[in-house]
Write a protein that holds these residues in place. Structure first.
Motif, PDB file in Angstrom:
ATOM      1  N   GLY A   1      -1.694  -8.896  -1.226  1.00 46.82           N
ATOM      2  CA  GLY A   1      -3.089  -8.564  -0.958  1.00 46.82           C
ATOM      3  C   GLY A   1      -3.639  -9.098   0.337  1.00 46.82           C
ATOM      4  O   GLY A   1      -4.789  -8.807   0.685  1.00 46.82           O
TER       5      GLY A   1
ATOM      6  N   GLN B   1       0.831  -1.205   0.000  1.00 48.97           N
ATOM      7  CA  GLN B   1       0.000   0.000   0.000  1.00 48.97           C
ATOM      8  C   GLN B   1       0.864   1.253   0.000  1.00 48.97           C
ATOM      9  O   GLN B   1       0.596   2.210  -0.744  1.00 48.97           O
TER      10      GLN B   1
ATOM     11  N   TRP C   1      -6.514  -3.300   2.325  1.00 48.29           N
ATOM     12  CA  TRP C   1      -6.245  -1.863   2.138  1.00 48.29           C
ATOM     13  C   TRP C   1      -6.902  -1.105   3.277  1.00 48.29           C
ATOM     14  O   TRP C   1      -8.058  -1.371   3.613  1.00 48.29           O
TER      15      TRP C   1
ATOM     16  N   VAL D   1      -8.867 -11.236   2.804  1.00 55.76           N
ATOM     17  CA  VAL D   1      -8.151 -10.196   3.540  1.00 55.76           C
ATOM     18  C   VAL D   1      -8.118 -10.587   5.008  1.00 55.76           C
ATOM     19  O   VAL D   1      -9.143 -10.969   5.577  1.00 55.76           O
TER      20      VAL D   1
ATOM     21  N   LEU E   1      -2.732 -13.388  -5.979  1.00 49.39           N
ATOM     22  CA  LEU E   1      -3.562 -12.435  -5.236  1.00 49.39           C
ATOM     23  C   LEU E   1      -4.260 -13.178  -4.112  1.00 49.39           C
ATOM     24  O   LEU E   1      -4.887 -14.215  -4.335  1.00 49.39           O
TER      25      LEU E   1
ATOM     26  N   SER F   1     -10.451  -4.645   0.177  1.00 48.28           N
ATOM     27  CA  SER F   1      -9.377  -5.430  -0.420  1.00 48.28           C
ATOM     28  C   SER F   1      -8.517  -4.566  -1.341  1.00 48.28           C
ATOM     29  O   SER F   1      -8.926  -3.477  -1.774  1.00 48.28           O
ATOM     30  N   LEU F   2      -7.329  -5.066  -1.643  1.00 47.01           N
ATOM     31  CA  LEU F   2      -6.458  -4.403  -2.607  1.00 47.01           C
ATOM     32  C   LEU F   2      -7.159  -4.248  -3.945  1.00 47.01           C
ATOM     33  O   LEU F   2      -7.131  -3.171  -4.561  1.00 47.01           O
ATOM     34  N   GLU F   3      -7.828  -5.315  -4.402  1.00 40.15           N
ATOM     35  CA  GLU F   3      -8.478  -5.242  -5.709  1.00 40.15           C
ATOM     36  C   GLU F   3      -9.618  -4.237  -5.707  1.00 40.15           C
ATOM     37  O   GLU F   3      -9.816  -3.515  -6.690  1.00 40.15           O
TER      38      GLU F   3
END
Length: 383
Positions: free
Chosen positions: A65, A44, A69, A95, A91, A103-105
């Motif tokens: 991931g 991040q 986030w 989480v 990935l 999530s990152l995505e």
């Protein structure tokens, strides 16, 4: 086309190498310079670091991931993702972190960042290590089905990072103030070449009020803030294009104002002292880079992100328009210059990131050194 877990994607390099995988994040096309980072954590912070503007980051760590986030670790003031794209092996399917908000995505989709997963990142990293960072593109969805030759031509047509002047893309448009925590002791003017939020936070914790100004702000303008010190931040692009900031730093040195720089700021100080810069083969990007301080013999494990460096040799002292200077730090991996300073102590800089939350804290004392320098220069100020 609706993107699914099996939507095709391809990473294409300008030398014709191509790596097929699956799309994640936003679907579409993105272009940039392919670079790799060796950090096992901190994706991040990496993705929101303005220094990664126009770069497609290839993660050496195989599993990305898993921490999701959050709303706390962004390194850009506007919470923007600055990487052009992200290439990963696996990935995380879920989480697992108590601070995660999404999530990152999810965040990549929200900010329209194109990614590719399921590629052999070990092979890509070795290729970049052996042949250097290179123009690249990620193409997903229908774009991934175009002939490779056509995709290579699109990749090659983009502007090169060599000679790119990018600080203006990421710098603040207007000055803003980050107040000191508790009683204010000093005022520092920080030039935003792509400043990370952790830097003013470190100043704030030491009783410093930081006035962040746009890149290129003239010295006669910053003198209105009566700064006790001047700082130049990290940032993207080729330091050989930063003539305006080099001139500004020369004016700062002529005014005998305490100076501190990191990353891009190190290259700018070096240029202001008469040194030259060059583009590295693949750069330093990670949180595990060993650096030796030639003044103390101490070795720090550092966080770094740079593709350009100063020309110079370990411990060399040389004459400048502002008195003698020396190369104070070098990288133990490849002898790259990692720090320069005036021997008077009035100006110093390092190539690595003492503020970095994603790396170890070995270099945090560099902030205290700046406080001590300002205290010595202005003994009547609060210590």
């Amino acid at each position: 086309m609706t993107m699914t877990a099996h939507t095709p994607a391809i990473l294409v390099l300008a030398d014709g190498r191509a790596f097929r995988g699956r799309a994640f994040g936003a679907e579409g096309v993105t272009l940039g310079e392919a670079v790799f980072t060796t950090g096992m954590t901190g994706y991040q912070e990496t993705m929101t670091d303005p220094s990664y503007h126009r770069q497609i980051v290839v993660a050496a760590a195989p599993h990305i991931g898993n921490t999701g986030w959050n709303d706390e670790d962004d390194e850009s003031r506007g919470r923007n993702i600055w990487v052009a794209g992200l290439a990963i092996r696996d990935l995380s399917a879920r989480v697992s972190n108590w601070r995660a908000n999404r999530s990152l995505e999810d965040e990549m989709k929200a900010q329209e960042i194109v990614g590719i997963k399921g590629v052999d990142t070990r092979t890509i990293v070795r290729h970049l290590r052996n042949y250097g960072s290179i123009s690249a593109g990620i193409f997903s969805g229908e774009a991934a089905n175009e002939p490779i030759e056509a995709l290579v031509e699109k990749v090659r047509a983009q502007p090169s990072m060599d000679g790119a002047d990018l600080a203006g893309d990421v710098s603040t448009d207007e000055p803003y103030v980050v107040p000191a925590e508790g009683e204010k002791r000093y005022t520092v003017v920080a030039y935003d070449m792509g400043i990370k939020t952790a830097t003013p936070r470190n100043f704030s914790q030491r009783g410093i009020e930081t006035v962040v100004v746009p890149a290129g702000t003239p010295v006669n303008k910053i003198k209105e803030y009566a700064p006790d010190g001047v700082f130049v931040s990290n940032g993207p692009g080729d330091p050989a294009t930063a003539d305006e900031m080099v001139s500004v730093v020369r004016d700062v040195l002529a005014e005998d104002i305490p100076f501190f720089g990191i990353c891009f700021g190190n290259q700018i100080l070096g240029r202001a002292l008469g040194m030259k810069t060059f583009k590295m083969t693949f750069g330093h990007r990670g949180i595990n880079v060993p650096v030796i301080n030639h003044l103390t013999g101490k070795i720090d494990i550092t966080a770094q992100n740079h593709g350009f460096a100063l020309e110079g040799e370990a411990g060399v002292t040389f004459d400048t328009d502002f008195g003698p200077a020396q190369v104070t730090h070098t990288c133990l991996n490849d002898n790259t210059v990692e720090g320069v300073a005036l021997t008077s102590g009035m100006a110093y800089s390092v190539q690595y990131h003492p503020e970095s939350a994603a790396g170890p804290h070995d270099a945090h004392p560099l902030f205290d050194q700046f406080v001590e320098l300002m205290a010595a220069k202005s003994p009547n100020l609060k210590r």
